[in-house]
Design a protein around this motif. Structure first.
Motif, PDB file in Angstrom:
ATOM      1  N   GLY A 171       0.821  -1.208   0.000  1.00  0.00           N
ATOM      2  CA  GLY A 171       0.000   0.000   0.000  1.00  0.00           C
ATOM      3  C   GLY A 171       0.855   1.259   0.000  1.00  0.00           C
ATOM      4  O   GLY A 171       2.059   1.201   0.250  1.00  0.00           O
ATOM      5  N   GLU A 172       0.243   2.404  -0.268  1.00  0.00           N
ATOM      6  CA  GLU A 172       0.996   3.670  -0.284  1.00  0.00           C
ATOM      7  C   GLU A 172       1.553   4.005   1.090  1.00  0.00           C
ATOM      8  O   GLU A 172       2.482   4.798   1.225  1.00  0.00           O
ATOM      9  CB  GLU A 172       0.105   4.810  -0.814  1.00  0.00           C
ATOM     10  N   ASP A 173       1.001   3.379   2.133  1.00  0.00           N
ATOM     11  CA  ASP A 173       1.535   3.585   3.497  1.00  0.00           C
ATOM     12  C   ASP A 173       2.559   2.501   3.839  1.00  0.00           C
ATOM     13  O   ASP A 173       3.048   2.434   4.966  1.00  0.00           O
ATOM     14  CB  ASP A 173       0.389   3.567   4.529  1.00  0.00           C
ATOM     15  N   GLY A 174       2.866   1.648   2.862  1.00  0.00           N
ATOM     16  CA  GLY A 174       3.880   0.628   3.099  1.00  0.00           C
ATOM     17  C   GLY A 174       3.329  -0.645   3.705  1.00  0.00           C
ATOM     18  O   GLY A 174       4.107  -1.552   4.050  1.00  0.00           O
ATOM     19  N   HIS A 175       2.020  -0.761   3.843  1.00  0.00           N
ATOM     20  CA  HIS A 175       1.490  -2.041   4.384  1.00  0.00           C
ATOM     21  C   HIS A 175       1.591  -3.133   3.330  1.00  0.00           C
ATOM     22  O   HIS A 175       1.585  -2.878   2.128  1.00  0.00           O
ATOM     23  CB  HIS A 175       0.052  -1.885   4.893  1.00  0.00           C
ATOM     24  N   PHE A 176       1.687  -4.356   3.810  1.00  0.00           N
ATOM     25  CA  PHE A 176       1.592  -5.540   2.946  1.00  0.00           C
ATOM     26  C   PHE A 176       0.650  -6.508   3.627  1.00  0.00           C
ATOM     27  O   PHE A 176       0.520  -6.479   4.860  1.00  0.00           O
ATOM     28  CB  PHE A 176       2.980  -6.168   2.695  1.00  0.00           C
ATOM     29  N   ALA A 177      -0.034  -7.325   2.840  1.00  0.00           N
ATOM     30  CA  ALA A 177      -1.144  -8.140   3.369  1.00  0.00           C
ATOM     31  C   ALA A 177      -2.001  -7.181   4.209  1.00  0.00           C
ATOM     32  O   ALA A 177      -2.337  -6.090   3.742  1.00  0.00           O
ATOM     33  CB  ALA A 177      -0.629  -9.353   4.136  1.00  0.00           C
ATOM     34  N   SER A 178      -2.296  -7.544   5.479  1.00  0.00           N
ATOM     35  CA  SER A 178      -2.977  -6.560   6.344  1.00  0.00           C
ATOM     36  C   SER A 178      -2.099  -6.224   7.545  1.00  0.00           C
ATOM     37  O   SER A 178      -2.566  -6.075   8.681  1.00  0.00           O
ATOM     38  CB  SER A 178      -4.350  -7.088   6.786  1.00  0.00           C
ATOM     39  N   VAL A 179      -0.809  -6.136   7.261  1.00  0.00           N
ATOM     40  CA  VAL A 179       0.166  -5.681   8.270  1.00  0.00           C
ATOM     41  C   VAL A 179       0.321  -4.174   8.069  1.00  0.00           C
ATOM     42  O   VAL A 179       1.047  -3.715   7.185  1.00  0.00           O
ATOM     43  CB  VAL A 179       1.512  -6.405   8.122  1.00  0.00           C
ATOM     44  N   PHE A 180      -0.399  -3.428   8.872  1.00  0.00           N
ATOM     45  CA  PHE A 180      -0.460  -1.977   8.702  1.00  0.00           C
ATOM     46  C   PHE A 180       0.602  -1.279   9.562  1.00  0.00           C
ATOM     47  O   PHE A 180       1.182  -1.908  10.460  1.00  0.00           O
ATOM     48  CB  PHE A 180      -1.871  -1.474   9.063  1.00  0.00           C
ATOM     49  N   PRO A 181       0.889  -0.004   9.292  1.00  0.00           N
ATOM     50  CA  PRO A 181       1.889   0.708  10.102  1.00  0.00           C
ATOM     51  C   PRO A 181       1.608   0.583  11.597  1.00  0.00           C
ATOM     52  O   PRO A 181       0.460   0.634  12.034  1.00  0.00           O
ATOM     53  CB  PRO A 181       1.754   2.165   9.625  1.00  0.00           C
ATOM     54  N   HIS A 182       2.693   0.339  12.350  1.00  0.00           N
ATOM     55  CA  HIS A 182       2.637   0.229  13.824  1.00  0.00           C
ATOM     56  C   HIS A 182       1.824  -0.962  14.291  1.00  0.00           C
ATOM     57  O   HIS A 182       1.395  -1.003  15.447  1.00  0.00           O
ATOM     58  CB  HIS A 182       2.135   1.542  14.442  1.00  0.00           C
ATOM     59  N   SER A 183       1.628  -1.946  13.407  1.00  0.00           N
ATOM     60  CA  SER A 183       0.972  -3.190  13.847  1.00  0.00           C
ATOM     61  C   SER A 183       1.778  -3.795  14.997  1.00  0.00           C
ATOM     62  O   SER A 183       3.018  -3.770  14.982  1.00  0.00           O
ATOM     63  CB  SER A 183       0.914  -4.182  12.685  1.00  0.00           C
ATOM     64  N   SER A 184       1.062  -4.395  15.954  1.00  0.00           N
ATOM     65  CA  SER A 184       1.769  -5.036  17.076  1.00  0.00           C
ATOM     66  C   SER A 184       2.513  -6.288  16.597  1.00  0.00           C
ATOM     67  O   SER A 184       3.298  -6.864  17.329  1.00  0.00           O
ATOM     68  CB  SER A 184       0.766  -5.424  18.170  1.00  0.00           C
ATOM     69  N   HIS A 185       2.262  -6.673  15.353  1.00  0.00           N
ATOM     70  CA  HIS A 185       2.940  -7.859  14.798  1.00  0.00           C
ATOM     71  C   HIS A 185       4.206  -7.475  14.033  1.00  0.00           C
ATOM     72  O   HIS A 185       4.834  -8.322  13.414  1.00  0.00           O
ATOM     73  CB  HIS A 185       1.965  -8.632  13.912  1.00  0.00           C
ATOM     74  N   LEU A 186       4.554  -6.198  14.068  1.00  0.00           N
ATOM     75  CA  LEU A 186       5.801  -5.743  13.439  1.00  0.00           C
ATOM     76  C   LEU A 186       6.883  -5.657  14.511  1.00  0.00           C
ATOM     77  O   LEU A 186       6.667  -5.089  15.582  1.00  0.00           O
ATOM     78  CB  LEU A 186       5.595  -4.345  12.818  1.00  0.00           C
ATOM     79  N   ALA A 187       8.036  -6.236  14.237  1.00  0.00           N
ATOM     80  CA  ALA A 187       9.148  -6.142  15.195  1.00  0.00           C
ATOM     81  C   ALA A 187      10.445  -6.007  14.407  1.00  0.00           C
ATOM     82  O   ALA A 187      10.519  -6.433  13.254  1.00  0.00           O
ATOM     83  CB  ALA A 187       9.196  -7.401  16.065  1.00  0.00           C
TER      84      ALA A 187
END
Ligand code: 6PG
Length: 254
Positions: free
Chosen positions: A146-162
């Motif tokens: 996405g234009e915000d850099g998300h992929f699949a449904s991993v959105f910015p500041h997702s708790s699943h991002l580390a």
């Protein structure tokens, strides 16, 4: 592993990616009798799926040896126009004839996205023979950005991002919320995606040129830009970027 960046003329993006998918399926089936292919949602892949569903490519794929999964799904009925399953059905599945691929889609008839994520994790673990605490090793994963850099449904500041997606145990799937419109989603986790043998990142259109530049020239991981984690891919990572989306890349500007 260093990503491979393929920049493709806009009008050739869909057929080029379709050919690469056919080749990767063929390479996988030369090694084993089944190929797991995780499909991306969104609009970019629609033309690619149409290419795969028509001659000559449709006859080049042994569909009965393919297990289809979805990288993410919107929490809507399967016949809803917003559904990624619906988009794949329209552009790929309903053009196929027997023998058909196996389709493992998210069961959005369950009571909640959380229940859907747990159920999908159970299905993936059973079908891919995933041991407890391990991640599936999908043969091919297709992703959009996405234009915000998300992929699949991993959105910015997702708790699943580390900073290291494999440092802590992670689920295979999780329930997400699109911050733009609050809609619920089910998504594969970064660890489940990054464990794949091959990841194709599919980006086209001038609207993506800034995020492509930030991800490919920005270096370090930042939770502001989820796709900045993709370089942790354990398998082969290939970006297929059309000339419109590549226009801000230094290597493209020449
Ligand atoms: C979704 C997708 C999502 C998509 C990106 C890019 O459900 O929308 O999985 O991650 O790949 O938003 O979408 P476009 O291809 O429409 O730009």
């Amino acid at each position: 592993m260093e990503p491979v960046i393929e920049i493709v003329e806009a009008r050739l993006h869909a057929p080029t990616v379709a050919d690469e998918i056919v080749a990767s399926i063929s390479d996988t089936l030369a090694e084993k009798d089944r190929c797991s292919l995780v499909l991306s949602g969104g609009s970019t892949p629609a033309a690619i799926y149409r290419n795969l569903s028509r001659p000559p490519r449709v006859a080049e794929i042994e569909w009965d040896k393919i297990a289809l999964y979805w990288g993410d799904e919107r929490w809507v009925a399967k016949d809803n126009n917003l559904s990624n399953y619906h988009m794949v059905d329209e552009t790929l599945l309903h053009n196929l004839s027997d023998p058909l691929p196996q389709c493992f889609s998210v069961d959005t008839s369950l009571e909640s996205a959380e229940a859907g994520a747990l159920d999908y994790e159970r299905v993936i673990s059973a079908e891919e023979g995933v041991a407890a605490g391990e991640y599936p090793k999908f043969d091919i994963v297709l992703l959009g950005v996405g234009e915000d850099g998300h992929f699949a449904s991993v959105f910015p500041h997702s708790s699943h991002l580390a900073a290291d997606p494999f440092a802590q145990p992670a689920p295979i799937c999780f329930a997400a919320e699109n911050p733009d419109d609050g809609t619920r989603r089910v998504s594969l986790s970064p660890a489940a995606i990054l464990s794949a043998q091959r990841i194709f990142v599919l980006v086209k259109g001038s609207g993506k040129s800034e995020i492509v530049r930030k991800v490919l020239e920005g270096g370090e991981f930042t939770p502001d830009i989820p796709a900045s984690i993709l370089h942790f891919a354990r398998g082969r990572l290939r970006w297929f970027i059309d000339s419109e989306a590549a226009q801000k890349l230094a290597q493209f500007r020449g």
